[in-house]
Design a protein around this motif. Structure first.
Motif, PDB file in Angstrom:
ATOM      1  N   UNK A  92      19.444 -33.120   6.489  1.00  0.00           N
ATOM      2  CA  UNK A  92      19.480 -33.642   5.115  1.00  0.00           C
ATOM      3  C   UNK A  92      20.913 -33.676   4.609  1.00  0.00           C
ATOM      4  N   UNK A  93      21.666 -32.625   4.884  1.00  0.00           N
ATOM      5  CA  UNK A  93      23.060 -32.556   4.423  1.00  0.00           C
ATOM      6  C   UNK A  93      23.876 -33.724   4.959  1.00  0.00           C
ATOM      7  N   UNK A  94      23.564 -34.165   6.167  1.00  0.00           N
ATOM      8  CA  UNK A  94      24.335 -35.272   6.740  1.00  0.00           C
ATOM      9  C   UNK A  94      23.938 -36.628   6.155  1.00  0.00           C
ATOM     10  N   UNK A  95      22.816 -36.692   5.460  1.00  0.00           N
ATOM     11  CA  UNK A  95      22.337 -37.958   4.900  1.00  0.00           C
ATOM     12  C   UNK A  95      22.635 -38.127   3.417  1.00  0.00           C
ATOM     13  N   UNK A  96      22.802 -37.026   2.720  1.00  0.00           N
ATOM     14  CA  UNK A  96      22.935 -37.077   1.270  1.00  0.00           C
ATOM     15  C   UNK A  96      24.352 -36.687   0.870  1.00  0.00           C
ATOM     16  N   UNK A  99      25.478 -33.145  -1.076  1.00  0.00           N
ATOM     17  CA  UNK A  99      24.145 -32.551  -1.085  1.00  0.00           C
ATOM     18  C   UNK A  99      24.151 -31.148  -1.696  1.00  0.00           C
ATOM     19  N   UNK A 100      25.109 -30.338  -1.319  1.00  0.00           N
ATOM     20  CA  UNK A 100      25.151 -28.963  -1.817  1.00  0.00           C
ATOM     21  C   UNK A 100      25.354 -28.923  -3.331  1.00  0.00           C
ATOM     22  N   UNK A 101      26.239 -29.780  -3.818  1.00  0.00           N
ATOM     23  CA  UNK A 101      26.495 -29.826  -5.261  1.00  0.00           C
ATOM     24  C   UNK A 101      25.286 -30.358  -6.024  1.00  0.00           C
ATOM     25  N   UNK A 102      24.615 -31.338  -5.459  1.00  0.00           N
ATOM     26  CA  UNK A 102      23.501 -31.983  -6.155  1.00  0.00           C
ATOM     27  C   UNK A 102      22.196 -31.198  -6.076  1.00  0.00           C
ATOM     28  N   UNK A 103      21.947 -30.509  -4.956  1.00  0.00           N
ATOM     29  CA  UNK A 103      20.640 -29.896  -4.763  1.00  0.00           C
ATOM     30  C   UNK A 103      20.630 -28.388  -4.611  1.00  0.00           C
ATOM     31  N   UNK A 105      19.726 -25.045  -3.532  1.00  0.00           N
ATOM     32  CA  UNK A 105      18.628 -24.458  -2.750  1.00  0.00           C
ATOM     33  C   UNK A 105      17.401 -25.355  -2.642  1.00  0.00           C
ATOM     34  N   UNK A 106      17.358 -26.431  -3.378  1.00  0.00           N
ATOM     35  CA  UNK A 106      16.172 -27.292  -3.352  1.00  0.00           C
ATOM     36  C   UNK A 106      16.121 -28.195  -2.117  1.00  0.00           C
ATOM     37  N   UNK A 107      17.136 -28.118  -1.268  1.00  0.00           N
ATOM     38  CA  UNK A 107      17.123 -28.903  -0.032  1.00  0.00           C
ATOM     39  C   UNK A 107      15.930 -28.500   0.830  1.00  0.00           C
ATOM     40  N   UNK A 108      15.607 -27.216   0.849  1.00  0.00           N
ATOM     41  CA  UNK A 108      14.447 -26.734   1.621  1.00  0.00           C
ATOM     42  C   UNK A 108      13.159 -27.396   1.122  1.00  0.00           C
ATOM     43  N   UNK A 109      13.040 -27.563  -0.195  1.00  0.00           N
ATOM     44  CA  UNK A 109      11.850 -28.210  -0.760  1.00  0.00           C
ATOM     45  C   UNK A 109      11.753 -29.661  -0.279  1.00  0.00           C
ATOM     46  N   UNK A 110      12.893 -30.342  -0.237  1.00  0.00           N
ATOM     47  CA  UNK A 110      12.907 -31.726   0.227  1.00  0.00           C
ATOM     48  C   UNK A 110      12.491 -31.807   1.696  1.00  0.00           C
ATOM     49  N   UNK A 111      12.958 -30.876   2.515  1.00  0.00           N
ATOM     50  CA  UNK A 111      12.571 -30.830   3.928  1.00  0.00           C
ATOM     51  C   UNK A 111      11.063 -30.605   4.050  1.00  0.00           C
ATOM     52  N   UNK A 112      10.517 -29.736   3.204  1.00  0.00           N
ATOM     53  CA  UNK A 112       9.080 -29.477   3.222  1.00  0.00           C
ATOM     54  C   UNK A 112       8.284 -30.729   2.836  1.00  0.00           C
ATOM     55  N   UNK A 113       8.776 -31.469   1.848  1.00  0.00           N
ATOM     56  CA  UNK A 113       8.106 -32.709   1.442  1.00  0.00           C
ATOM     57  C   UNK A 113       8.103 -33.705   2.595  1.00  0.00           C
ATOM     58  N   UNK A 114       9.238 -33.831   3.267  1.00  0.00           N
ATOM     59  CA  UNK A 114       9.334 -34.745   4.413  1.00  0.00           C
ATOM     60  C   UNK A 114       8.335 -34.342   5.486  1.00  0.00           C
ATOM     61  N   UNK A 115       8.288 -33.059   5.824  1.00  0.00           N
ATOM     62  CA  UNK A 115       7.381 -32.581   6.872  1.00  0.00           C
ATOM     63  C   UNK A 115       5.922 -32.758   6.466  1.00  0.00           C
ATOM     64  N   UNK A 116       5.629 -32.607   5.185  1.00  0.00           N
ATOM     65  CA  UNK A 116       4.255 -32.713   4.695  1.00  0.00           C
ATOM     66  C   UNK A 116       3.765 -34.159   4.620  1.00  0.00           C
ATOM     67  N   UNK A 117       4.634 -35.062   4.186  1.00  0.00           N
ATOM     68  CA  UNK A 117       4.215 -36.429   3.870  1.00  0.00           C
ATOM     69  C   UNK A 117       4.436 -37.410   5.019  1.00  0.00           C
TER      70      UNK A 117
END
Length: 158
Positions: A92-96, A99-103, A105-117
């Motif tokens: 995710x960090x390589x795509x956004x 990323x660290x400034x914008x998200x 700790x919520x990066x993990x949530x985004x990864x979970x959404x990707x894996x779920x959906x």
């Protein structure tokens, strides 16, 4: 083919995959019904059939778009996530951008959404099923758990 509108917008891998299938492309070159250029068939189709695009549906993508709205992602970032289907924060960090400034700790949530959906590529499904089937035959659940942990470590090392 006649171009109606040039540069309407970028396409997801699913849209390209569906287009090639509608033109008759398949893994078997004798099944091509329409004129599909060799580059479309051999390079693009063969690549897409090994990615998550062959398991995705329009509903998966719409659900991801809905769930990812709160992250305020750019269109290009959303497209990359849908096409690549990242499974770790590093991806995710390589795509956004920033990323660290914008998200944070919520990066993990985004990864979970990707894996779920978004469904995994067929190679991941096949390897997971192969491991589970082998361990079910031997009745070795502990070995199954160890192999899944080892796979996770190998993926993280990549």
């Amino acid at each position: 083919m006649k171009i109606l509108e040039a540069s309407v917008g970028p396409l997801t891998n699913l849209e390209v995959f569906n287009f090639l299938k509608s033109k008759g492309a398949s893994k078997d070159p004798t099944r091509v019904l329409a004129d599909v250029a060799p580059s479309e068939y051999k390079v693009v189709y063969d690549y897409l059939v090994e990615t998550a695009a062959c398991n995705q549906t329009r509903e998966n993508i719409n659900e991801f778009l809905e769930k990812s709205k709160r992250y305020d992602l750019a269109k290009a970032e959303v497209l990359n996530i849908i096409n690549i289907r990242p499974t770790t924060p590093v991806e995710i960090y390589s795509m956004i951008e920033q990323c660290d400034d914008r998200f944070g700790d919520t990066v993990e949530e985004l990864v979970e959404i990707v894996a779920e959906v978004l469904p995994p590529p067929p190679t991941e499904i096949a390897s997971d099923e192969g491991i589970n089937e082998a361990n079910l035959k031997t009745g070795n659940k502990e070995n199954n758990d160890k192999e899944q942990v080892n796979e996770g470590k190998e993926k993280a090392a990549e």
